[in-house]
Scaffold this motif. Structure first.
Motif, PDB file in Angstrom:
ATOM      1  N   GLU A 219      39.292  48.973  34.946  1.00 29.50           N
ATOM      2  CA  GLU A 219      38.864  48.799  36.681  1.00 29.50           C
ATOM      3  C   GLU A 219      38.803  50.232  37.325  1.00 29.50           C
ATOM      4  N   THR A 238      39.761  38.373  36.070  1.00 28.31           N
ATOM      5  CA  THR A 238      39.702  38.102  37.635  1.00 28.31           C
ATOM      6  C   THR A 238      38.564  37.222  38.131  1.00 28.31           C
ATOM      7  N   ASP A 240      36.717  37.686  40.505  1.00 28.72           N
ATOM      8  CA  ASP A 240      36.204  38.614  41.220  1.00 28.72           C
ATOM      9  C   ASP A 240      35.080  39.304  40.436  1.00 28.72           C
ATOM     10  N   SER A 242      32.408  40.797  41.075  1.00 33.53           N
ATOM     11  CA  SER A 242      31.899  42.116  41.528  1.00 33.53           C
ATOM     12  C   SER A 242      32.986  43.436  40.879  1.00 33.53           C
ATOM     13  N   LEU A 243      34.293  43.103  40.761  1.00 34.68           N
ATOM     14  CA  LEU A 243      35.178  43.960  40.000  1.00 34.68           C
ATOM     15  C   LEU A 243      34.861  43.973  38.570  1.00 34.68           C
ATOM     16  N   LYS A 246      32.157  46.165  37.616  1.00 36.40           N
ATOM     17  CA  LYS A 246      32.422  47.580  37.552  1.00 36.40           C
ATOM     18  C   LYS A 246      33.320  47.841  36.393  1.00 36.40           C
TER      19      LYS A 246
END
Length: 426
Positions: A219, A238, A240, A242-243, A246
């Motif tokens: 991450e 997760t 999330d 958008s995480l 990345k």
DNA sequence: CGCAAGTTTATTCAAACCCA
DNA sequence: TGGGTTTGAATAAACTTGCG
């Protein structure tokens, strides 16, 4: 912020255009023809399929965009302005909300083209939420309530979970929200209204999926995580997106294995299947959430040569779960189609039933037959899958993967290694 | 929209068990 | 018999799917 993994406007218009299909026409999953004939043939066999996925594909693919917070806010503002405009017109009225229908009659199936995967998507049929219809008024209010919250979230640039939304709404507006289900559906309504992804609204689901095996991931601004030394729980995926987007990914695996059940996943992780055969194990503990589908999709894009193999129960629900990874789903059709992956069916299949003791066969319940029926009529199963499902139904029995444990716990990974070595997947 | 079904996990409570 | 631990059942929470 969002790049290659996530198709944008351009992708959807060029990717599904008539021209790009070229002479291949459509590669029907039910007829394995390879040339121009396939168009004709498939048109006569499955007209709806062809219509939707070939001839009207550009116009027909309705989807949720991934947008920055400012644009989502702009869309909410537009919705408010529209509402005010009709309210303020010479003949004042409360305007209905028009949102993309998520019913099966608005779903289409796109057959995989060369190097592309098949998926379920939604077309442009609409339904309305109206304050004026007696049974519908609460749904109308719910949409506005959730939009209001989204707007606040977007201003603060925060992410909230659906669970958090539920608690907030149930305390703020108990007249309108009584269950988690209602909140989740309303969130999907807002997505269908604004046509932007759930992530763009600042809403995510709680974590659910796990990964383990030959994968290094990192991450932003964090330590590298080696998924082969995490124990049987693995790395929590997760919610999330958008995480996840990345994440920096590295792997020397040769296969990706998708596991239906957490119990099986933990067994394989503990037995370190990935030492026997270099692979990445991933599970979403039942029907997959969006985040796990997304991660799987990212893995398949990052490592395009790795076959993705699924290990599911030998029952209709197992196949349905496999299909959710493979094609996406109707209920989340506005964004799920993006994360469809070319998943192959490793097991359990009809060929494996000889390994199963008599007593492990469980009679199917009406529910199983119902699921089987809806799969059958979905038009998305390729021939071999149809055959499996048919024999499942005809036998009237179902088998859990755990049934293989009669041969000892170690048998499971040996069984998987053997299947993979024999390339026994469809 | 409510419901049932599939996959989970976590918490709570009571019964069952073991040992001194 | 008292006190501690283990077990199992029930409940709630979560994310999904699809049917009527």
């Amino acid at each position: 912020m969002y790049n290659s993994d996530q198709p944008t406007r351009q992708d959807s218009s060029s990717g599904y255009s008539l021209r790009s299909h070229g002479r291949w026409g459509i590669l029907s999953s039910r007829s394995n023809h390879r040339d121009e004939e396939s168009q004709l043939d498939c048109e006569s066999v499955i007209p709806d399929l062809c219509k939707s996925s070939l001839f009207y594909s550009d116009q027909n693919l309705c989807y949720a965009e991934i947008l920055p917070p400012s644009e989502v806010r702009a869309r909410i503002e537009v919705a408010v302005l529209k509402f005010l405009k009709t309210l303020n017109s010479p003949s004042p009225a409360i305007s209905d909300l028009s949102l993309v229908s998520r019913r099966s009659n608005n779903s289409r199936f796109r057959c995989g083209l060369l190097g592309d995967v098949s998926s379920i998507f939604l077309s442009y049929a609409f339904c309305t939420r109206s304050l004026m219809k007696a049974n519908d008024a609460k749904a109308f209010i719910r949409v506005w309530k959730v939009m209001e919250l989204c707007y606040q979230i977007l201003i603060q640039e925060k992410q909230v979970t659906q669970r958090e939304l539920f608690y907030k709404l149930i305390s703020d507006s108990p007249d309108y929200f009584t269950s988690q289900d209602q909140v989740n559906r309303t969130v999907q309504d807002v997505i269908a209204l604004l046509r932007c992804s759930r992530q763009s609204l600042g809403i995510m689901a709680s974590t659910r999926g796990s990964v383990v095996g030959r994968l290094l991931l990192q991450e932003p601004n964090q330590e590298v995580v080696d998924c082969s030394v995490l124990g049987s729980a693995g790395y929590a995926v997760t919610g999330d997106l958008s995480l996840l987007q990345k994440l920096d990914l590295h792997s020397d695996a040769r296969y990706i294995i998708v596991v239906e059940k957490d119990a099986i996943f933990q067994r394989l992780a503990e037995d370190r299947l990935f030492d026997q055969i270099p692979c990445i194990l991933i599970t979403a503990k039942g029907y997959p959430d969006m985040a796990t589908r997304f991660l799987l999709h990212r893995l398949s894009k990052s490592f395009p040569d790795l076959p993705i193999l699924a290990l599911v129960d030998w029952n209709p629900a197992g196949l349905a779960i496999l299909c959710t990874y493979k094609f996406g789903s109707i209920g989340m059709g506005l964004e799920a189609y993006r994360y469809a992956c070319n998943v192959k069916w490793l097991g359990l299949r009809g060929d494996d039933l000889q390994l199963i003791p008599e007593h492990a066969f469980i009679p199917m319940k009406p529910r199983d037959l119902q699921v089987a029926q809806s799969l059958m009529s979905s038009n998305m199963l390729q021939d071999k899958y149809q055959e499996e499902l048919t024999s499942m139904v005809q036998g009237g029995q179902r088998v859990e993967i755990e049934a293989l444990y009669v041969h000892g716990y170690d048998f499971l990974w040996k069984y998987i290694v053997r299947k993979i070595v024999q390339a026994s997947y469809i």
